[in-house]
Design a protein around this motif. Structure first.
Motif, PDB file in Angstrom:
ATOM      1  N   UNK A   1     -25.912  -8.822  12.787  1.00  0.00           N
ATOM      2  CA  UNK A   1     -25.696  -8.487  11.385  1.00  0.00           C
ATOM      3  C   UNK A   1     -25.137  -9.692  10.637  1.00  0.00           C
ATOM      4  N   UNK A   2     -25.255  -9.682   9.338  1.00  0.00           N
ATOM      5  CA  UNK A   2     -24.738 -10.740   8.480  1.00  0.00           C
ATOM      6  C   UNK A   2     -23.437 -10.262   7.831  1.00  0.00           C
ATOM      7  N   UNK A   3     -22.434 -11.130   7.812  1.00  0.00           N
ATOM      8  CA  UNK A   3     -21.123 -10.751   7.293  1.00  0.00           C
ATOM      9  C   UNK A   3     -20.632 -11.808   6.313  1.00  0.00           C
ATOM     10  N   UNK A   4     -20.404 -11.391   5.079  1.00  0.00           N
ATOM     11  CA  UNK A   4     -19.735 -12.243   4.097  1.00  0.00           C
ATOM     12  C   UNK A   4     -18.243 -11.988   4.250  1.00  0.00           C
ATOM     13  N   UNK A   5     -17.510 -13.020   4.675  1.00  0.00           N
ATOM     14  CA  UNK A   5     -16.112 -12.864   5.071  1.00  0.00           C
ATOM     15  C   UNK A   5     -15.230 -13.675   4.127  1.00  0.00           C
ATOM     16  N   UNK A   6     -14.519 -12.971   3.238  1.00  0.00           N
ATOM     17  CA  UNK A   6     -13.582 -13.639   2.328  1.00  0.00           C
ATOM     18  C   UNK A   6     -12.254 -13.846   3.068  1.00  0.00           C
ATOM     19  N   UNK A   7     -12.040 -15.054   3.588  1.00  0.00           N
ATOM     20  CA  UNK A   7     -10.871 -15.300   4.422  1.00  0.00           C
ATOM     21  C   UNK A   7      -9.711 -15.994   3.745  1.00  0.00           C
ATOM     22  N   UNK A   8      -9.960 -16.660   2.632  1.00  0.00           N
ATOM     23  CA  UNK A   8      -8.945 -17.377   1.841  1.00  0.00           C
ATOM     24  C   UNK A   8      -8.496 -18.681   2.501  1.00  0.00           C
ATOM     25  N   UNK A   9      -7.929 -18.628   3.691  1.00  0.00           N
ATOM     26  CA  UNK A   9      -7.419 -19.852   4.302  1.00  0.00           C
ATOM     27  C   UNK A   9      -8.557 -20.834   4.600  1.00  0.00           C
ATOM     28  N   UNK A 123     -23.900  -3.008   1.853  1.00  0.00           N
ATOM     29  CA  UNK A 123     -23.484  -2.898   3.244  1.00  0.00           C
ATOM     30  C   UNK A 123     -22.091  -2.327   3.391  1.00  0.00           C
ATOM     31  N   UNK A 124     -21.575  -2.380   4.618  1.00  0.00           N
ATOM     32  CA  UNK A 124     -20.221  -1.913   4.891  1.00  0.00           C
ATOM     33  C   UNK A 124     -19.204  -2.791   4.183  1.00  0.00           C
ATOM     34  N   UNK A 125     -18.119  -2.175   3.770  1.00  0.00           N
ATOM     35  CA  UNK A 125     -17.028  -2.901   3.115  1.00  0.00           C
ATOM     36  C   UNK A 125     -15.770  -2.700   3.955  1.00  0.00           C
ATOM     37  N   UNK A 126     -15.299  -3.784   4.569  1.00  0.00           N
ATOM     38  CA  UNK A 126     -14.175  -3.722   5.493  1.00  0.00           C
ATOM     39  C   UNK A 126     -13.009  -4.509   4.922  1.00  0.00           C
ATOM     40  N   UNK A 127     -11.876  -3.849   4.768  1.00  0.00           N
ATOM     41  CA  UNK A 127     -10.701  -4.438   4.143  1.00  0.00           C
ATOM     42  C   UNK A 127      -9.608  -4.612   5.194  1.00  0.00           C
ATOM     43  N   UNK A 128      -9.194  -5.853   5.443  1.00  0.00           N
ATOM     44  CA  UNK A 128      -8.129  -6.159   6.397  1.00  0.00           C
ATOM     45  C   UNK A 128      -6.933  -6.704   5.629  1.00  0.00           C
TER      46      UNK A 128
END
Length: 381
Positions: A1-9, A123-128
């Protein structure tokens, strides 16, 4: 799967849970597009990689791409400008996707303000959520910022499909914002079990007289400067070593003036373990307040993984972890000093079991997350 990951650091800066999870997702064969931090074009330094008005992307490997946002003006400080900026980042990312023939993707984000465009994600929206950001604003007495952060946070919890938090107290405070069960995955460490027995001592530490009381990480406004000055001034026979940066919000002169204080500055991430292993006792000196209860400091897990004794201020979420049995907590300044003295009377090594150390390794925490995504949300990653 493809994941757009907003990581900040920044990807190649100090590593936190964002980079740890993003890397492991890519290691599992998912194509991860990790989005770094942005800066204001006004405050941009020549050394900053964020180019004015131009978002860039580089390839780390076949499954990992790093997206560096443009420096912008003005920097988004309110809901409207933040929403516009998020849309710009989303559109910039989609341009890169198009080049790679990527159409469908899931969205993994780590700060409440990232969630303004969730309706546009199929797609799925995952909040950490790693920090109690509204709590920080409230503690600082910034009511406007608090209301804004709560608006972001409420939207993120209500509109995402999965919510993950780094501390039990964060779940207790904000579970009511979601109709789904919030998953708790604490912070951890990446210490190689074999490396903790490495006897190498950084040369600059070999010149400092024992005992060495050590602190790893950034000194900032929520570090208890008064506590640090108290123990430094009351124990001139101990040497206190600080490895890490110092933010403007921390009154460094309060401890810098003492001859038994050594401010070494930042050191490469792969050398941190050697510094920790050279310490006789390690410090965790967060100020005691409500937000403190929502923190599981990465430094503490690194201390314990290296089998050092740790003296910490009282921290609710940290005290709920299994690893808390191997951390010494102090209720006040005098008790902190007494327990520091007693820790130096013990064997240098903390007797924390290897199995418990493994449980808090990022590899195992990530596998725990994958299992919980399956058991709680019936999701396969």
């Amino acid at each position: 799967m493809n994941i757009l990951f907003f990581g900040v650091h920044y990807w190649d800066g100090p590593w936190f849970r964002k980079q740890q999870f993003a890397k492991r997702l890519s290691d599992r064969g998912h194509k991860v597009f990790y989005v770094e931090e942005s800066v204001s074009i006004i405050r941009r330094n020549k050394s900053d990689r964020n180019l004015p008005f131009k978002t860039t992307m580089r390839k780390e490997n076949d499954n990992l791409y790093i997206i560096t946002p443009s420096a912008i003006f003005p920097y988004p400080l309110n809901y409207f400008t933040r929403s516009l900026y998020n849309l710009k980042l989303l559109n910039d990312s989609k341009r890169f996707f198009k080049r790679l023939n990527v159409s469908d993707f899931h969205f993994w984000f780590t700060r409440p303000e990232h969630g303004t465009f969730l309706k546009k994600i199929n797609g799925l929206k995952i909040f950490d959520l790693c920090d109690d950001l509204p709590g920080y604003s409230k503690l600082a007495g910034d009511e406007k910022s608090y209301r804004q952060q709560m608006r972001f946070l409420t939207r993120a919890f209500k509109k995402s499909d999965v919510q993950i938090v780094s501390a039990i107290r964060i779940k207790e405070k904000y579970q009511s914002l979601s109709s789904k069960e919030v998953i708790v995955i604490p912070n951890g460490h990446s210490i190689n079990q074999n490396s903790k027995y490495d006897t190498y001592i950084p040369p600059e530490l070999s010149e400092i007289k024992k005992p060495i009381i050590g602190f790893i990480g950034t000194l900032f406004q929520f570090t208890d400067d008064t506590l640090l000055e108290y123990i430094v001034s009351h124990r001139p026979q101990y040497n206190f070593v600080f490895v890490g940066g110092v933010e403007d919000s921390f009154p460094i002169e309060k401890i810098k003036k003492y001859s038994n204080v050594y401010l070494l500055g930042k050191r490469p991430q792969n050398e941190i373990g050697s510094y920790i292993r050279a310490f006789d006792v390690c410090l965790n000196t967060f100020k005691i307040h409500d937000v403190n209860d929502s923190v599981n400091p990465v430094k503490v897990f690194e201390y314990v993984a290296n089998k050092r004794h740790v003296i910490s201020t009282m921290m609710y979420s940290l005290m709920k972890e299994k690893i808390a049995d191997h951390i010494t907590f102090a209720k006040n300044y005098d008790e902190f000093l007494v327990k520091l003295d007693k820790s130096l009377e013990k064997d240098k090594a903390n007797n924390v079991p290897d199995e418990l150390i493994k449980e808090y390794h990022w590899d195992n925490l990530f596998e725990s997350l994958i299992k919980k995504l399956k058991n709680v949300h019936n999701l396969e990653f």
